[in-house]
Design a protein around this motif. Structure first.
Motif, short mmCIF file in Angstrom:
data_model
loop_
_atom_site.label_atom_id
_atom_site.label_comp_id
_atom_site.label_asym_id
_atom_site.label_seq_id
_atom_site.Cartn_x
_atom_site.Cartn_y
_atom_site.Cartn_z
N CYS A 125 -1.29 -4.91 9.58
CA CYS A 125 -2.37 -4.02 9.41
C CYS A 125 -3.45 -4.41 10.28
O CYS A 125 -3.70 -5.60 10.53
CB CYS A 125 -2.34 -3.72 8.04
SG CYS A 125 -3.59 -5.03 7.18
N ASP A 126 -4.41 -3.57 10.44
CA ASP A 126 -5.72 -3.46 11.13
C ASP A 126 -6.61 -4.49 10.31
O ASP A 126 -7.45 -5.03 10.89
CB ASP A 126 -6.45 -2.31 11.15
CG ASP A 126 -5.63 -1.29 12.19
OD1 ASP A 126 -4.69 -1.65 12.91
OD2 ASP A 126 -6.24 -0.12 12.20
N TYR A 127 -6.18 -4.57 9.01
CA TYR A 127 -7.15 -5.63 8.20
C TYR A 127 -6.86 -6.91 7.96
O TYR A 127 -7.60 -8.09 7.73
CB TYR A 127 -7.21 -5.12 6.68
CG TYR A 127 -7.43 -3.46 6.79
CD1 TYR A 127 -8.57 -2.73 7.30
CD2 TYR A 127 -6.19 -2.63 6.51
CE1 TYR A 127 -8.65 -1.40 7.54
CE2 TYR A 127 -6.55 -1.38 6.75
CZ TYR A 127 -7.62 -0.65 7.00
OH TYR A 127 -7.87 0.71 6.89
N LYS A 187 -8.50 6.99 3.08
CA LYS A 187 -7.41 6.98 4.01
C LYS A 187 -6.13 6.93 2.86
O LYS A 187 -5.29 6.98 3.55
CB LYS A 187 -7.45 5.71 4.97
CG LYS A 187 -8.29 6.10 5.91
CD LYS A 187 -7.74 4.78 7.10
CE LYS A 187 -8.76 4.98 8.32
NZ LYS A 187 -8.28 4.43 9.45
N SER A 188 -6.25 6.75 1.78
CA SER A 188 -5.24 6.48 0.75
C SER A 188 -4.67 7.94 0.58
O SER A 188 -5.39 8.90 0.30
CB SER A 188 -5.91 6.05 -0.45
OG SER A 188 -4.87 6.01 -1.61
N ASP A 236 -1.19 6.84 8.98
CA ASP A 236 -0.99 5.24 8.45
C ASP A 236 -0.94 4.26 9.63
O ASP A 236 -0.72 3.16 9.20
CB ASP A 236 0.46 5.36 7.63
CG ASP A 236 0.68 6.16 6.36
OD1 ASP A 236 -0.20 6.39 5.77
OD2 ASP A 236 1.77 6.37 6.21
N GLU A 251 -9.13 -4.95 -1.24
CA GLU A 251 -8.56 -3.70 -0.38
C GLU A 251 -9.65 -3.46 0.55
O GLU A 251 -10.89 -3.03 0.21
CB GLU A 251 -8.14 -2.45 -1.22
CG GLU A 251 -7.84 -1.37 -0.31
CD GLU A 251 -6.49 -1.88 0.59
OE1 GLU A 251 -6.76 -2.34 1.71
OE2 GLU A 251 -5.72 -1.23 0.05
N ARG A 252 -9.46 -3.55 1.80
CA ARG A 252 -10.34 -3.05 2.99
C ARG A 252 -10.06 -1.71 3.47
O ARG A 252 -10.97 -1.26 4.19
CB ARG A 252 -10.33 -4.22 4.19
CG ARG A 252 -10.95 -5.41 3.82
CD ARG A 252 -10.92 -6.23 5.26
NE ARG A 252 -10.81 -7.48 5.00
CZ ARG A 252 -11.96 -8.13 5.09
NH1 ARG A 252 -13.19 -7.46 5.35
NH2 ARG A 252 -12.19 -9.46 4.90
N ARG A 253 -9.04 -1.22 3.06
CA ARG A 253 -8.79 0.21 3.54
C ARG A 253 -9.74 1.18 2.93
O ARG A 253 -9.78 1.09 1.51
CB ARG A 253 -7.29 0.63 3.24
CG ARG A 253 -6.90 1.86 3.98
CD ARG A 253 -5.34 2.24 3.64
NE ARG A 253 -5.00 3.12 4.77
CZ ARG A 253 -4.01 3.90 4.70
NH1 ARG A 253 -3.22 4.03 3.35
NH2 ARG A 253 -3.63 4.99 5.60
N ASP A 265 -3.24 2.44 10.51
CA ASP A 265 -3.80 1.45 10.13
C ASP A 265 -3.32 0.18 9.19
O ASP A 265 -3.47 -0.80 8.97
CB ASP A 265 -5.21 1.70 9.45
CG ASP A 265 -5.18 2.29 8.30
OD1 ASP A 265 -4.31 3.29 8.03
OD2 ASP A 265 -6.12 2.25 7.13
N ILE A 266 -2.07 0.75 8.50
CA ILE A 266 -1.47 0.03 7.71
C ILE A 266 -0.24 -0.49 7.92
O ILE A 266 0.86 -0.95 7.42
CB ILE A 266 -1.37 0.55 6.10
CG1 ILE A 266 -0.52 2.04 6.17
CG2 ILE A 266 -2.76 0.59 5.31
CD1 ILE A 266 -0.20 2.40 4.64
N ARG A 297 1.04 -1.24 -0.08
CA ARG A 297 0.01 0.01 -0.05
C ARG A 297 0.92 1.26 -0.06
O ARG A 297 2.00 1.29 0.60
CB ARG A 297 -0.86 0.15 1.31
CG ARG A 297 -1.98 -1.06 1.36
CD ARG A 297 -2.82 -0.93 2.67
NE ARG A 297 -3.99 -1.99 2.75
CZ ARG A 297 -3.93 -3.17 3.25
NH1 ARG A 297 -2.74 -3.40 3.94
NH2 ARG A 297 -4.95 -3.80 3.13
#
Length: 119
Positions: free
Chosen positions: A67-69, A108-109, A60, A102-104, A62-63, A51
């Motif tokens: 990562c959080d996902y 947030k990108s 960032d 992709e769950r993000r 969450d990544i 990512r």
């Protein structure tokens, strides 16, 4: 021992007891771990190499790997987005290997925060 090998051993020791295994594709594992180390050098934290990181740790968080996902991805698909962390079943081939979406959230990108992206 190289930095990548040290990271491999450390992450394996921490994650396998939690049910997260490295994929059997060793070349991919080494590339992703090298990417994590490169991002640590760039940003000061190991953001997901699959990512685009912003360089802002808070934005960032969450990544940052893992990562959080990861948990939801491995639970639903048997693999995280990058295919670095997988379930035992995924490595054994007893579940299908499908692309992990992709769950993000798009907001947030960093791409969505660039000037002119709202035009």
């Amino acid at each position: 021992m190289s930095a990548v090998e040290e990271l491999y051993e450390r992450l394996k020791k921490v994650n396998e007891p939690k049910g997260y295994f490295f994929t059997k594709d060793e070349d991919l594992v080494w590339q992703l771990l090298a990417g994590l180390l490169k991002n640590k050098e760039r940003y000061g934290y190991m953001s997901c190499p699959c990512r685009l990181a912003s360089g802002d740790r808070e934005a960032d968080k969450d990544i940052i790997c893992p990562c959080d996902y990861r948990e939801a991805d491995v639970k639903e698909y048997g693999s995280c987005y990058c295919n670095l962390y997988v379930s035992k079943e995924w490595n054994e081939g007893t579940i299908p290997h499908v692309p992990v979406p992709e769950r993000r959230p798009p907001e947030k990108s960093p791409f969505n925060r660039w000037p002119g992206m709202d035009a």
